[in-house]
Design a protein around this motif. Structure first.
Motif, PDB file in Angstrom:
ATOM      1  N   PHE A 182       1.083   8.586   7.259  1.00 43.76           N
ATOM      2  CA  PHE A 182      -0.116   8.367   8.073  1.00 43.76           C
ATOM      3  C   PHE A 182       0.145   7.308   9.133  1.00 43.76           C
ATOM      4  CE2 PHE A 182      -2.091  10.792   4.839  1.00 43.76           C
ATOM      5  CZ  PHE A 182      -3.335  11.201   5.303  1.00 43.76           C
ATOM      6  N   LYS A 183      -0.539   7.449  10.250  1.00 44.85           N
ATOM      7  CA  LYS A 183      -0.473   6.396  11.257  1.00 44.85           C
ATOM      8  C   LYS A 183      -1.058   5.118  10.669  1.00 44.85           C
ATOM      9  CE  LYS A 183      -0.429   9.059  15.486  1.00 44.85           C
ATOM     10  NZ  LYS A 183      -0.970   9.171  16.849  1.00 44.85           N
ATOM     11  N   ASN A 188      -6.242  -1.702  13.719  1.00 38.52           N
ATOM     12  CA  ASN A 188      -5.878  -3.110  13.582  1.00 38.52           C
ATOM     13  C   ASN A 188      -6.513  -3.922  14.708  1.00 38.52           C
ATOM     14  OD1 ASN A 188      -4.596  -5.323  12.493  1.00 38.52           O
ATOM     15  ND2 ASN A 188      -2.527  -4.704  13.087  1.00 38.52           N
ATOM     16  N   ILE A 224       4.200  -3.584  -1.655  1.00 43.24           N
ATOM     17  CA  ILE A 224       3.374  -2.552  -2.287  1.00 43.24           C
ATOM     18  C   ILE A 224       4.171  -1.251  -2.395  1.00 43.24           C
ATOM     19  CG2 ILE A 224       1.173  -1.327  -2.249  1.00 43.24           C
ATOM     20  CD1 ILE A 224       0.049  -3.486  -0.433  1.00 43.24           C
ATOM     21  N   ARG A 245      -8.676   9.322   7.178  1.00 46.35           N
ATOM     22  CA  ARG A 245      -8.239   9.735   8.518  1.00 46.35           C
ATOM     23  C   ARG A 245      -7.442  11.029   8.424  1.00 46.35           C
ATOM     24  NH1 ARG A 245      -8.642   6.238  12.779  1.00 46.35           N
ATOM     25  NH2 ARG A 245      -9.456   4.170  12.268  1.00 46.35           N
ATOM     26  N   HIS A 278      -9.979   4.702   1.903  1.00 42.24           N
ATOM     27  CA  HIS A 278      -9.325   3.404   2.158  1.00 42.24           C
ATOM     28  C   HIS A 278      -9.921   2.691   3.362  1.00 42.24           C
ATOM     29  CE1 HIS A 278      -6.060   0.450   2.188  1.00 42.24           C
ATOM     30  NE2 HIS A 278      -5.830   0.733   3.458  1.00 42.24           N
ATOM     31  N   ALA A 282     -11.951  -0.790   3.342  1.00 46.47           N
ATOM     32  CA  ALA A 282     -11.251  -1.915   3.982  1.00 46.47           C
ATOM     33  C   ALA A 282     -12.108  -2.535   5.072  1.00 46.47           C
ATOM     34  CB  ALA A 282      -9.915  -1.452   4.550  1.00 46.47           C
ATOM     35  N   ARG A 285     -17.448  -1.815   8.576  1.00 46.90           N
ATOM     36  CA  ARG A 285     -18.003  -1.881   9.933  1.00 46.90           C
ATOM     37  C   ARG A 285     -19.499  -2.188   9.933  1.00 46.90           C
ATOM     38  NH1 ARG A 285     -14.202   0.124  13.657  1.00 46.90           N
ATOM     39  NH2 ARG A 285     -12.345   0.797  12.554  1.00 46.90           N
ATOM     40  N   ILE A 294      -8.926  -8.867   9.558  1.00 46.55           N
ATOM     41  CA  ILE A 294      -7.601  -9.490   9.421  1.00 46.55           C
ATOM     42  C   ILE A 294      -6.632  -8.847  10.407  1.00 46.55           C
ATOM     43  CG2 ILE A 294      -7.911 -10.077   6.977  1.00 46.55           C
ATOM     44  CD1 ILE A 294      -6.432  -7.543   6.201  1.00 46.55           C
ATOM     45  N   LEU A 315       5.256  -0.248   1.310  1.00 47.88           N
ATOM     46  CA  LEU A 315       4.763  -1.014   2.451  1.00 47.88           C
ATOM     47  C   LEU A 315       4.970  -2.502   2.197  1.00 47.88           C
ATOM     48  CD1 LEU A 315       3.114  -0.906   5.144  1.00 47.88           C
ATOM     49  CD2 LEU A 315       1.053  -1.160   3.762  1.00 47.88           C
ATOM     50  N   PHE A 317       3.430  -5.211   3.178  1.00 50.40           N
ATOM     51  CA  PHE A 317       2.148  -5.540   3.821  1.00 50.40           C
ATOM     52  C   PHE A 317       2.154  -7.022   4.181  1.00 50.40           C
ATOM     53  CE2 PHE A 317      -2.109  -7.280   3.623  1.00 50.40           C
ATOM     54  CZ  PHE A 317      -2.887  -6.355   4.302  1.00 50.40           C
ATOM     55  N   PHE A 328      -8.175 -11.620   3.735  1.00 49.76           N
ATOM     56  CA  PHE A 328      -7.463 -10.733   2.807  1.00 49.76           C
ATOM     57  C   PHE A 328      -8.168 -10.569   1.460  1.00 49.76           C
ATOM     58  CE2 PHE A 328      -4.704 -10.319  -0.875  1.00 49.76           C
ATOM     59  CZ  PHE A 328      -4.181  -9.061  -0.648  1.00 49.76           C
ATOM     60  N   VAL A 331     -11.167  -8.354   1.591  1.00 52.80           N
ATOM     61  CA  VAL A 331     -10.807  -6.951   1.835  1.00 52.80           C
ATOM     62  C   VAL A 331     -10.197  -6.338   0.572  1.00 52.80           C
ATOM     63  CG1 VAL A 331      -9.396  -5.392   3.238  1.00 52.80           C
ATOM     64  CG2 VAL A 331     -10.450  -7.403   4.299  1.00 52.80           C
ATOM     65  N   GLN A 332      -9.274  -7.076  -0.054  1.00 54.21           N
ATOM     66  CA  GLN A 332      -8.619  -6.531  -1.246  1.00 54.21           C
ATOM     67  C   GLN A 332      -9.629  -6.319  -2.374  1.00 54.21           C
ATOM     68  OE1 GLN A 332      -5.364  -5.323  -1.728  1.00 54.21           O
ATOM     69  NE2 GLN A 332      -6.515  -4.572  -3.494  1.00 54.21           N
ATOM     70  N   LEU A 340      -6.686   5.410  -3.590  1.00 54.34           N
ATOM     71  CA  LEU A 340      -5.301   5.216  -3.165  1.00 54.34           C
ATOM     72  C   LEU A 340      -4.462   4.531  -4.245  1.00 54.34           C
ATOM     73  CD1 LEU A 340      -3.205   5.454  -0.819  1.00 54.34           C
ATOM     74  CD2 LEU A 340      -4.039   3.249   0.028  1.00 54.34           C
TER      75      LEU A 340
HETATM   76  C1  HEM Z   1      -6.188   0.909   7.486  1.00 52.75           C
HETATM   77  C2  HEM Z   1      -2.596   2.589   4.734  1.00 52.75           C
HETATM   78  C3  HEM Z   1      -2.790  -1.403   2.008  1.00 52.75           C
HETATM   79  C4  HEM Z   1      -6.283  -3.125   4.844  1.00 52.75           C
HETATM   80  C5  HEM Z   1      -5.200   1.716   6.982  1.00 52.75           C
HETATM   81  C6  HEM Z   1      -4.839   3.017   7.480  1.00 52.75           C
HETATM   82  C7  HEM Z   1      -3.837   3.476   6.715  1.00 52.75           C
HETATM   83  C8  HEM Z   1      -3.553   2.477   5.726  1.00 52.75           C
HETATM   84  C9  HEM Z   1      -3.101   4.798   6.848  1.00 52.75           C
HETATM   85  C10 HEM Z   1      -5.505   3.733   8.675  1.00 52.75           C
HETATM   86  C11 HEM Z   1      -4.919   3.384   9.994  1.00 52.75           C
HETATM   87  C12 HEM Z   1      -5.200   1.984  10.458  1.00 52.75           C
HETATM   88  O1  HEM Z   1      -6.279   1.652  10.922  1.00 52.75           O
HETATM   89  O2  HEM Z   1      -4.286   1.167  10.314  1.00 52.75           O
HETATM   90  C13 HEM Z   1      -2.354   1.644   3.762  1.00 52.75           C
HETATM   91  C14 HEM Z   1      -1.364   1.782   2.727  1.00 52.75           C
HETATM   92  C15 HEM Z   1      -1.427   0.664   1.960  1.00 52.75           C
HETATM   93  C16 HEM Z   1      -2.455  -0.171   2.520  1.00 52.75           C
HETATM   94  C17 HEM Z   1      -0.445   2.972   2.551  1.00 52.75           C
HETATM   95  C18 HEM Z   1      -0.629   0.292   0.754  1.00 52.75           C
HETATM   96  C19 HEM Z   1       0.564   0.748   0.507  1.00 52.75           C
HETATM   97  C20 HEM Z   1      -3.750  -2.217   2.538  1.00 52.75           C
HETATM   98  C21 HEM Z   1      -4.099  -3.520   2.022  1.00 52.75           C
HETATM   99  C22 HEM Z   1      -5.081  -4.008   2.832  1.00 52.75           C
HETATM  100  C23 HEM Z   1      -5.358  -3.009   3.831  1.00 52.75           C
HETATM  101  C24 HEM Z   1      -3.441  -4.215   0.835  1.00 52.75           C
HETATM  102  C25 HEM Z   1      -5.801  -5.330   2.766  1.00 52.75           C
HETATM  103  C26 HEM Z   1      -6.158  -5.904   1.644  1.00 52.75           C
HETATM  104  C27 HEM Z   1      -6.534  -2.197   5.807  1.00 52.75           C
HETATM  105  C28 HEM Z   1      -7.491  -2.392   6.866  1.00 52.75           C
HETATM  106  C29 HEM Z   1      -7.483  -1.217   7.618  1.00 52.75           C
HETATM  107  C30 HEM Z   1      -6.504  -0.337   7.012  1.00 52.75           C
HETATM  108  C31 HEM Z   1      -8.330  -3.628   7.132  1.00 52.75           C
HETATM  109  C32 HEM Z   1      -8.317  -0.918   8.876  1.00 52.75           C
HETATM  110  C33 HEM Z   1      -9.612  -0.292   8.495  1.00 52.75           C
HETATM  111  C34 HEM Z   1     -10.495  -0.141   9.720  1.00 52.75           C
HETATM  112  O3  HEM Z   1     -10.694  -1.119  10.432  1.00 52.75           O
HETATM  113  O4  HEM Z   1     -11.003   0.981   9.935  1.00 52.75           O
HETATM  114  N1  HEM Z   1      -4.410   1.418   5.886  1.00 52.75           N
HETATM  115  N2  HEM Z   1      -2.996   0.448   3.603  1.00 52.75           N
HETATM  116  N3  HEM Z   1      -4.544  -1.932   3.623  1.00 52.75           N
HETATM  117  N4  HEM Z   1      -5.966  -0.951   5.902  1.00 52.75           N
HETATM  118 FE1  HEM Z   1      -4.522  -0.228   4.722  1.00 52.75          FE
END
Ligand code: HEM
Length: 370
Positions: A182-183, A188, A224, A245, A278, A282, A285, A294, A315, A317, A328, A331-332, A340
């Protein structure tokens, strides 16, 4: 063009572009006292400034070990190298008389319900994050730092990360894919938005944190693991509902443009984007969740084969925020129990505090702390 300035109010490697290769290494400090700790920080500053600037390595004297590992040849090119030095909670124990100076939220990393932390991959007195165009530049920097700090540090754990190499990624602007395909980074924060960074990333002067900490940032590192074999056997529709997504475009479910904003208000029961997707957990909004934004700066890693014969990849992270708990940790905690989790397992990392920058050429990292 590919030189990232070392000096400035903030350290490089936080809001600067993300080149293709990263290396994080946690170090334990062996310095006997505060004076030796200062020596270490001066040495590190000197080496990191040279590595960012680049230049010729000293001439060879056949009677001595070479002054440089030589793996980049006689000329060190800047190669977009950045080094970011952070301190862990353990540096503030009684060894150096720094207990009173600890940033308010700094502590050993929390253990969240889905974590399976390996002590050998966690914490550390210091953390160095190197980013560069090539893995060799980061490894050269690591060898350089280790050889210049004998008896002062002991490496604790290290992890290398990569991104698809065609771009130098601007955090919050360009998106490349993670190892789930995934992208990653679409939503961000825009790291070039200085006001936003002032609000969400940099610790301000005059706030609740100790005065020395102004200009720094809380850094979270999480190794992770991704269970990629299981993920690769999961239907596309389920993968997309878990993330929230579309896999090909990166668009929110039901949309076609990657950067279209998900509209949760018109989907209160989660018929388009599941409530436990996810991205929805996360970042829901809502006005009351804005404080948890973050800046993510993650990399993919691929390490080997596990004892049970699975691919060990995932990842690396990394995220930055001005308030660890509002960022963090909040969010966590929202993500705990997300679907997931069936496909991911945090195994290491730590909480750190990225030191303020070195504004002047004669200053050193951590000067305000000591
Ligand atoms: C969004 C994957 C772990 C926080 C996303 C997206 C993907 C993704 C595919 C959507 C694209 C983007 O907006 O970046 C993953 C994977 C993880 C992981 C594969 C673990 C292996 C985490 C962790 C956190 C986190 C540990 C924080 C505690 C976020 C946030 C967004 C996001 C804040 C943006 C959501 C938004 O603003 O719409 N992640 N993530 N992610 N992820 Fe993760």
């Amino acid at each position: 063009l590919d030189r990232q300035p070392f000096h400035g109010p903030h350290q490089a490697g936080i809001v600067t572009p993300q080149p293709a290769a990263a290396l994080v290494v946690a170090l334990d400090v062996l310095a006997e006292d505060r004076g030796e700790l200062a020596t270490l920080l001066r040495l590190l500053t000197e080496r990191l400034a040279f590595l960012a600037e680049g230049g010729p390595v000293p001439p060879l004297d056949p009677r001595l070990p070479p002054a440089d590992s030589g793996i980049l040849g006689p000329q060190v090119l800047p190669d977009n190298f950045t080094a970011t030095l952070s301190v862990g909670a353990s540096l503030f124990d009684d060894r150096y008389g720094l207990a009173g100076a600890k940033p308010r939220h700094l502590r050993p990393m929390d253990r969240f319900p889905n974590d399976s932390l390996d002590g050998k991959l966690c914490h550390g007195d210091l953390l160095l994050q190197f980013c560069a165009n090539t893995a060799e530049t980061n490894l050269h920097a690591l060898r350089d730092v280790i050889r210049h700090t004998p008896g002062l540090v002991s490496p604790r754990w290290k992890r290398e990360g990569m991104l698809p190499p065609q771009v130098v990624k601007r955090p919050g602007k360009d998106t490349v894919r993670n190892f789930l395909g995934f992208k990653d980074g679409t939503a961000n924060l825009d790291a070039s938005d200085a006001d936003l960074m002032r609000r969400q990333v940099w610790v301000p002067p005059g706030g609740p944190e100790p005065a020395w900490a102004a200009g720094g940032s809380y850094q979270v590192v999480r190794i992770i693991r991704n269970f990629v074999e299981r993920w690769d056997r999961t239907p596309l529709r389920e993968q997309e509902r878990i993330v929230g997504r579309h896999k090909d475009s990166g668009a929110p479910l039901g949309e076609t443009a990657e950067h279209a904003l998900p509209d949760y208000a018109s989907d209160p029961a989660g018929s388009r984007t599941p409530m436990d997707a996810h991205i929805r957990l996360a970042n829901p909004r809502r006005p009351d969740t804005a404080a948890s934004l973050i800046l993510r700066r993650g990399y993919n890693y691929s390490a080997g084969i596990t004892a049970s014969g699975q691919l060990d990849m995932g990842l690396l992270f990394i995220c930055y925020q001005s308030d660890l708990d509002a960022g963090f940790v909040t969010v966590q905690n929202r993500l705990n129990g997300e679907p997931l989790e069936e496909y991911i397992k945090p195994v290491g990392g730590g909480y750190f505090y990225a030191l303020p920058g070195v504004p002047e050429p004669n200053g050193f990292l951590g000067q305000s702390l000591l």
